[in-house]
Design a protein around this motif. Sequence first.
Motif, mmCIF file in Angstrom:
data_model
loop_
_atom_site.group_PDB
_atom_site.id
_atom_site.type_symbol
_atom_site.label_atom_id
_atom_site.label_comp_id
_atom_site.label_asym_id
_atom_site.label_seq_id
_atom_site.Cartn_x
_atom_site.Cartn_y
_atom_site.Cartn_z
ATOM 1 N N ILE B 115 0.756 -1.257 0.077
ATOM 2 C CA ILE B 115 -0.067 0.098 -0.187
ATOM 3 C C ILE B 115 1.022 1.315 -0.201
ATOM 4 C CG2 ILE B 115 -1.656 1.445 1.242
ATOM 5 C CD1 ILE B 115 -2.650 -1.178 2.280
ATOM 6 N N ASN B 116 0.778 2.143 -1.067
ATOM 7 C CA ASN B 116 1.360 3.349 -1.008
ATOM 8 C C ASN B 116 0.701 4.408 -0.542
ATOM 9 O OD1 ASN B 116 3.057 5.497 -2.094
ATOM 10 N ND2 ASN B 116 3.725 4.535 -3.749
ATOM 11 N N LEU B 117 1.148 5.338 0.544
ATOM 12 C CA LEU B 117 0.798 6.225 1.133
ATOM 13 C C LEU B 117 1.274 7.692 0.801
ATOM 14 C CD1 LEU B 117 0.434 4.580 5.027
ATOM 15 C CD2 LEU B 117 -1.411 4.991 3.105
ATOM 16 N N ASN B 118 2.011 7.701 -0.551
ATOM 17 C CA ASN B 118 2.743 8.826 -0.918
ATOM 18 C C ASN B 118 1.835 10.229 -0.820
ATOM 19 O OD1 ASN B 118 5.405 8.487 -0.907
ATOM 20 N ND2 ASN B 118 5.301 7.339 -3.120
ATOM 21 N N LYS B 119 0.718 9.938 -1.196
ATOM 22 C CA LYS B 119 -0.092 11.061 -1.427
ATOM 23 C C LYS B 119 -1.435 11.240 -0.600
ATOM 24 C CE LYS B 119 0.367 11.568 -6.481
ATOM 25 N NZ LYS B 119 0.830 10.118 -6.917
ATOM 26 N N THR B 120 -1.236 10.244 0.596
ATOM 27 C CA THR B 120 -2.145 10.248 1.687
ATOM 28 C C THR B 120 -1.729 11.068 2.980
ATOM 29 O OG1 THR B 120 -2.538 7.888 0.929
ATOM 30 C CG2 THR B 120 -3.490 8.694 3.101
ATOM 31 N N THR B 121 -2.522 11.763 3.593
ATOM 32 C CA THR B 121 -2.405 12.381 4.685
ATOM 33 C C THR B 121 -1.932 11.326 5.827
ATOM 34 O OG1 THR B 121 -4.161 14.162 3.848
ATOM 35 C CG2 THR B 121 -3.193 14.138 6.273
ATOM 36 N N THR B 122 -0.913 11.542 6.464
ATOM 37 C CA THR B 122 -0.652 10.870 7.710
ATOM 38 C C THR B 122 -0.724 11.650 8.604
ATOM 39 O OG1 THR B 122 1.648 10.878 7.442
ATOM 40 C CG2 THR B 122 0.729 9.234 6.165
ATOM 41 N N ILE B 123 -0.410 10.840 9.929
ATOM 42 C CA ILE B 123 -0.259 11.869 11.118
ATOM 43 C C ILE B 123 1.267 12.617 11.091
ATOM 44 C CG2 ILE B 123 -1.548 10.702 12.866
ATOM 45 C CD1 ILE B 123 0.959 9.211 13.669
ATOM 46 N N PHE B 124 2.259 11.836 10.431
ATOM 47 C CA PHE B 124 3.442 12.672 10.368
ATOM 48 C C PHE B 124 3.462 13.828 9.414
ATOM 49 C CE2 PHE B 124 4.421 8.282 11.781
ATOM 50 C CZ PHE B 124 5.368 8.576 12.681
ATOM 51 N N SER B 125 2.693 13.546 8.194
ATOM 52 C CA SER B 125 2.504 14.654 7.102
ATOM 53 C C SER B 125 1.630 16.034 7.781
ATOM 54 C CB SER B 125 1.806 14.149 5.947
ATOM 55 O OG SER B 125 0.476 14.080 6.019
ATOM 56 N N MET B 126 0.831 15.670 8.642
ATOM 57 C CA MET B 126 0.070 16.484 9.326
ATOM 58 C C MET B 126 0.754 17.602 10.174
ATOM 59 S SD MET B 126 -3.416 14.555 9.959
ATOM 60 C CE MET B 126 -4.399 15.827 10.931
ATOM 61 N N LEU B 127 1.847 16.512 10.984
ATOM 62 C CA LEU B 127 2.538 17.385 11.877
ATOM 63 C C LEU B 127 3.713 18.303 11.115
ATOM 64 C CD1 LEU B 127 3.180 18.020 14.974
ATOM 65 C CD2 LEU B 127 4.800 16.217 14.882
ATOM 66 N N LYS B 128 4.176 17.686 9.856
ATOM 67 C CA LYS B 128 5.044 18.361 8.937
ATOM 68 C C LYS B 128 4.631 19.690 8.591
ATOM 69 C CE LYS B 128 8.294 17.228 5.424
ATOM 70 N NZ LYS B 128 8.402 16.413 4.144
ATOM 71 N N ASP B 129 3.341 19.440 8.322
ATOM 72 C CA ASP B 129 2.646 20.876 7.848
ATOM 73 C C ASP B 129 2.453 21.554 8.607
ATOM 74 O OD1 ASP B 129 2.572 19.566 5.195
ATOM 75 O OD2 ASP B 129 0.605 18.971 5.352
ATOM 76 N N SER B 130 2.069 21.438 9.868
ATOM 77 C CA SER B 130 1.773 22.351 11.078
ATOM 78 C C SER B 130 3.134 22.864 11.588
ATOM 79 C CB SER B 130 0.984 21.786 11.993
ATOM 80 O OG SER B 130 1.571 20.744 12.671
ATOM 81 N N LEU B 131 4.432 22.209 11.362
ATOM 82 C CA LEU B 131 5.518 22.849 12.014
ATOM 83 C C LEU B 131 6.335 23.663 11.037
ATOM 84 C CD1 LEU B 131 6.883 19.680 14.098
ATOM 85 C CD2 LEU B 131 6.027 21.950 14.775
#
Lengths: 262, 308
Positions: B115-131
């Motif tokens: 399963i590829n999550l490259n374009k999916t929002t993950t908790i890591f990508s969310m924190l990355k965006d907010s930081l």
Amino acid sequence: MLEMNNITKVFNAGTPNEKTALEDFSLKVSDGDFITVIGANGAGKSTLFGAIAGDYIPDRGSIILNNKNVTLQPSYVRARVIGRLFQDPMRGTAPGMTIEENLSLAAGSGGWLGSITKADRERFIEKLSPLGMGLEYRMTQPVGLLSGGQRQALTLMMATMNKPEILLLDEHTAALDPATAEIVLKLTKEIVERDKITCLMVTHNMQSALDLGNRTIMMDRGKVIYDVSGDERKGLTVPDLLNKFKEAAGAALDNDRMLLTK
Amino acid sequence: MDIASIGSILQTSLELGLISSLTVLALFLSYSMLGVCDLSTDGCFTLGAATGAMVALAGHPFLAIPAAMAVGMMSGFITGLLQTKMGIDSLLAGIIVNTGLYSVNIAVMGKSSLINLNKTTTIFSMLKDSLKGTALAEQYGLIIALAAVLLVVIFLGFFLKTRLGLAIRATGNNPDMVRSSSINPVFTTLVGLVIANSFTALSGCLLGQFQKSANIDIGTGMVTIALASLLIGEVFIRRGPIGLKAVGAVIGAIVFRIVYAVALRFNMPAFMLKLVSSVIVIIAISGPYLKKQMPLLMRRMAFNSEGK
């Protein structure tokens, strides 16, 4: 009151190793009785204790504890009202855990998610101080560091912390050195008398079988062959006991350990 | 090696070490406390990763965490049931569940093995965006992993001191004693395995989201790697309160990752990871045994050479 009715337990039934450990065994134990149990190796003494505690479910017969039929009850349920000490001092305690953690499990207070409170600690220290072994200063040390005698004394405290209906002592001093054995035996006597605990004790020491308690039963081949209490027991000596065995079992008692410790 | 590359090695080791330390903490509970070597760990780790990835893919990166933990609990419950109620040896129970989980995991991932999550929002990508734009912008992985590990360590520190926790520890120590304390060792084994496997699945879930992919092999060899980390941790913290020992397990996981990263720098091929972890486990478990055997071996050798 404990009542064992016509208990039969056969091990390895149908094989060449078949062994009838208890045969149509019946026993009534009154509240406050302190019974010493003697008999040669293989007479069924430990099986008797195993049946009472629930290690073995008897093939036939029933066990009634305080008017409740407990024959099929699992051992951990029965443990609420049965305290038990084994010959092996290692069996009663968890070596990797501290003294207070062991005591806390035995005390069983505070619910599943409760932890050891200050009041618990005070209660434990109160229990351990009279032993005179200094255990009360070592509450946070692992039990594995204690000597056999200390572990057995601790197990005794754990088994009697909440007064049991029945206390089963299976040669609990046999693996200790004579001096320690005497201390543990004295402690046992004090606690049993003080709390008026109903108690069964297996021993190979004929003298202490007569000295301790108010009743003695002799077992052979899974049966009670001699049951003595009251005045008859008071005048009894070790040679009398050996003669009784010869009379009842039809053979001399050929147990080295027993003869040596008379 | 320049400072920057040392820094990046350290950061990656810390991130992966912390995430995998959750599995090490699971084994700390099941292997060190309960005395059960839970061989369903690999499958359960993948189960957590697969479940977490699917839930994140469906648009719920936060829900992915409790979902993964819940399926981990179920897996642990089955492993526990097999060994306590169905008479199956504990090692075999783990292997059986592990095998069964392979099919389950493929099914969870929708009959796919990746399963590829490259374009999916993950908790890591969310924190990355907010930081974004702050000094901690690149530390998002570390922050989440550290938070998860802290929570689990604090939980274990408290839990293992409760009556239930004590009973679980005593089950591995002396089950007879548990029974005489009127506690059913079947119950404590089940609870211990359920909790441990929820940590394993959490570990898998975080790794899947962090790597932005989950595949059917993500958990392969985890049990040995985690065991190696656990045993390394015991070298650092041998005695002390139970919470400190749990910290030792985390340190072990990080040290393992650092050693591995350094070895990679010295041109050890990545595929050697599993062999290295096997060797560490062999040394750590057989070491004390062989040390005990040494005097006897020496005497035999001396005796034999005298004879000739």
